[in-house]
Design a protein around this motif. Structure first.
Motif, mmCIF file in Angstrom:
data_model
loop_
_atom_site.group_PDB
_atom_site.id
_atom_site.type_symbol
_atom_site.label_atom_id
_atom_site.label_comp_id
_atom_site.label_asym_id
_atom_site.label_seq_id
_atom_site.Cartn_x
_atom_site.Cartn_y
_atom_site.Cartn_z
ATOM 1 N N ALA A 191 2.880 19.566 -21.832
ATOM 2 C CA ALA A 191 1.962 19.255 -20.743
ATOM 3 C C ALA A 191 2.145 20.218 -19.577
ATOM 4 O O ALA A 191 3.218 20.786 -19.373
ATOM 5 C CB ALA A 191 2.195 17.823 -20.274
ATOM 6 N N ARG A 192 1.082 20.404 -18.832
ATOM 7 C CA ARG A 192 1.135 21.187 -17.604
ATOM 8 C C ARG A 192 1.713 20.331 -16.479
ATOM 9 O O ARG A 192 1.649 19.097 -16.508
ATOM 10 C CB ARG A 192 -0.261 21.659 -17.214
ATOM 11 N N LEU A 193 2.249 21.006 -15.481
ATOM 12 C CA LEU A 193 2.845 20.305 -14.341
ATOM 13 C C LEU A 193 1.894 20.386 -13.152
ATOM 14 O O LEU A 193 1.409 21.469 -12.805
ATOM 15 C CB LEU A 193 4.188 20.959 -13.991
ATOM 16 N N LYS A 194 1.640 19.247 -12.533
ATOM 17 C CA LYS A 194 0.776 19.208 -11.353
ATOM 18 C C LYS A 194 1.619 19.193 -10.079
ATOM 19 O O LYS A 194 2.803 18.856 -10.106
ATOM 20 C CB LYS A 194 -0.128 17.981 -11.413
ATOM 21 N N ILE A 199 6.372 17.690 -6.640
ATOM 22 C CA ILE A 199 6.934 17.186 -5.381
ATOM 23 C C ILE A 199 7.806 15.963 -5.626
ATOM 24 O O ILE A 199 8.879 15.813 -5.020
ATOM 25 C CB ILE A 199 5.795 16.882 -4.384
ATOM 26 N N ARG A 200 7.381 15.094 -6.533
ATOM 27 C CA ARG A 200 8.210 13.920 -6.868
ATOM 28 C C ARG A 200 9.546 14.345 -7.488
ATOM 29 O O ARG A 200 10.602 13.800 -7.174
ATOM 30 C CB ARG A 200 7.453 13.000 -7.816
ATOM 31 N N GLU A 263 9.073 36.659 3.239
ATOM 32 C CA GLU A 263 8.202 35.842 4.096
ATOM 33 C C GLU A 263 7.228 35.007 3.268
ATOM 34 O O GLU A 263 6.536 34.133 3.807
ATOM 35 C CB GLU A 263 7.381 36.736 5.026
ATOM 36 N N LEU A 264 7.159 35.281 1.984
ATOM 37 C CA LEU A 264 6.170 34.615 1.147
ATOM 38 C C LEU A 264 6.448 33.114 1.059
ATOM 39 O O LEU A 264 7.586 32.683 0.868
ATOM 40 C CB LEU A 264 6.182 35.224 -0.263
ATOM 41 N N GLY A 265 5.397 32.340 1.175
ATOM 42 C CA GLY A 265 5.496 30.888 1.074
ATOM 43 C C GLY A 265 4.159 30.288 0.711
ATOM 44 O O GLY A 265 3.155 30.996 0.593
ATOM 45 N N LEU A 266 4.133 28.980 0.520
ATOM 46 C CA LEU A 266 2.913 28.276 0.144
ATOM 47 C C LEU A 266 2.549 27.257 1.216
ATOM 48 O O LEU A 266 3.437 26.598 1.771
ATOM 49 C CB LEU A 266 3.110 27.555 -1.196
ATOM 50 N N PRO A 267 1.267 27.088 1.498
ATOM 51 C CA PRO A 267 0.859 26.113 2.519
ATOM 52 C C PRO A 267 1.249 24.682 2.174
ATOM 53 O O PRO A 267 1.382 23.838 3.066
ATOM 54 C CB PRO A 267 -0.667 26.281 2.579
ATOM 55 N N GLN A 268 1.439 24.385 0.901
ATOM 56 C CA GLN A 268 1.835 23.032 0.494
ATOM 57 C C GLN A 268 3.275 22.719 0.897
ATOM 58 O O GLN A 268 3.689 21.555 0.878
ATOM 59 C CB GLN A 268 1.691 22.881 -1.026
ATOM 60 N N PHE A 269 4.044 23.756 1.283
ATOM 61 C CA PHE A 269 5.434 23.583 1.727
ATOM 62 C C PHE A 269 5.581 24.257 3.085
ATOM 63 O O PHE A 269 6.100 25.383 3.193
ATOM 64 C CB PHE A 269 6.406 24.184 0.698
#
Length: 391
Positions: A191-194, A199-200, A263-269
């Motif tokens: 399965a793919r990971l969402k 986050i959980r 400096e790279l990051g994601l808006p979700q974090f």
């Protein structure tokens, strides 16, 4: 009458017998080795046909006698086991993709597959006596156990081993018995990971796992690299280039050198970048540790400060999956599939970065037909990942 009956049977197929019954002569075929008899009915033509077919099968399975010319040449000692030993040494001298040295993981996999083949064919089987059926029989236990990808890898190794044997004079040209077998075709069941699932898992790691596990998870989602590369990342890999700080990764699988801005990051974090993750690992870790993901306490053969092996990271991820999602929930969110592995974080990371405009092909070190020429031009140089315009 008896003499006439014996003369009439002179041209019968071998091992065909007949005994009188109430309905007439009843025919049997007697196995020459086991002596077991098989009833064939009252029809002589049909019984003779089946007897000839059985005799042909026996003849095909019979081990051919060694020719004198082969014995003179020493070919009677050319076992599959002996060849696999030579083949293993030949593999060690090969180069990997783009002329790079073969990785330790690749060498380890080669060794494991060759060991499997040695056990499958046994110590005495001569290489030129191996048939397609023999190859199929070696693969069968893997297929029956549902280990399709492993069977696929073993099949590739078999084809390669026999081709190499042809090149080195152990087999005649066109005599590769594994070549005609259909390669096992895996069915993707993982399965793919969402994002919400990741986050959980991350929160579970923060509350119950070793600190290095949180570091590994965050490095995976922020760098899009494989578990082997994350295990190998070192603090010294953070270096300056043209007044900007980068994490330098030489991918273990492909050997691609990739320079990722810290400096790279994601808006979700929010407020989290590669730099902050590495700094946190350094502050809570062992001062003498070289690897970013390292043990804080001695575990088994691993000492304080040692790198966390990729298999340890993968196994701990599996444990976190089971702790985070009960069995019933796993069957609901991933019906008919196995739960995601650590590698699926790479796919999730790619989709998240693609959404904000990061060049994911460079970040992941992927090849495509359209980019092949670009990669040829960059061979041996660092591939630098650019920050998205909004970051």
């Amino acid at each position: 009458m008896a003499g006439t009956r014996r003369r009439n049977r002179r041209h019968w197929p071998d091992y065909l017998l007949a005994r009188p019954r109430q309905g007439g002569l009843y025919y049997y075929w007697k196995h020459p080795n086991t002596k077991k008899e098989y009833g064939l009915g009252y029809d002589f033509a049909e019984a003779a046909s089946q007897a000839r077919e059985a005799n042909s099968t026996l003849a095909a399975e019979k081990k051919p006698a060694e020719r004198l010319t082969n014995r003179i040449k020493g070919n009677d000692n050319e076992s599959m086991t002996a060849w696999l030993g030579i083949f293993e040494e030949n593999l060690k001298r090969r180069t990997g993709k783009n002329g790079q040295n073969r990785s330790e993981n690749t060498i380890r996999s080669d060794k494991s597959r060759i060991k499997f083949l040695r056990e499958g064919f046994g110590p005495e089987k001569l290489i030129r006596h191996i048939t397609p059926k023999d190859c199929s029989d070696v693969l069968r236990p893997l297929l029956d156990a549902g280990k399709i990808r492993m069977a696929q890898a073993i099949h590739r190794t078999l084809v390669d081993a026999f081709n190499d044997a042809i090149s080195n004079g152990w087999l005649e040209l066109g005599k590769n018995p594994a070549q005609i077998l259909d390669a096992p075709q895996p069915v993707v069941k993982r399965a793919r990971l969402k994002l919400d699932q990741f986050i959980r898992i991350l929160n579970k790691a923060r509350s119950s796992a070793e600190p290095w596990m949180e570091t590994a998870l965050m490095l995976a989602i922020l760098t899009s690299q494989r578990v082997g590369d994350i295990s190998s990342m070192m603090f010294l890999d953070i270096r300056m280039h043209e007044s900007k700080e980068y994490l330098h990764v030489i991918q273990d699988k492909e050997g691609h050198p990739i320079r990722i801005p810290t400096e790279l990051g994601l808006p979700q974090f929010p407020n989290t970048t590669i730099a902050t993750v590495v700094e946190a690992a350094k502050n809570r870790g062992i001062a003498s540790a070289k690897n970013i993901c390292h043990h804080l306490v001695s575990v088994g053969y691993a000492k304080r400060g040692d790198a966390v092996h990729e298999q340890t990271i993968s196994k701990n991820f599996t444990s976190l999956i089971r702790e985070t999602f009960a069995e019933e929930e796993r069957s609901q969110i991933w019906p008919g599939k196995t739960h995601p592995t650590f590698h699926e974080i790479r796919s999730l990371s790619k989709s998240l970065y693609k959404a904000i405009g990061v060049d994911t092909m460079t970040l992941l070190g992927h090849k495509s037909a359209s980019a092949a020429a670009i990669y040829d031009e960059k061979r041996g140089e660092w591939w630098t990942v650019e920050l998205p315009s909004k970051q």
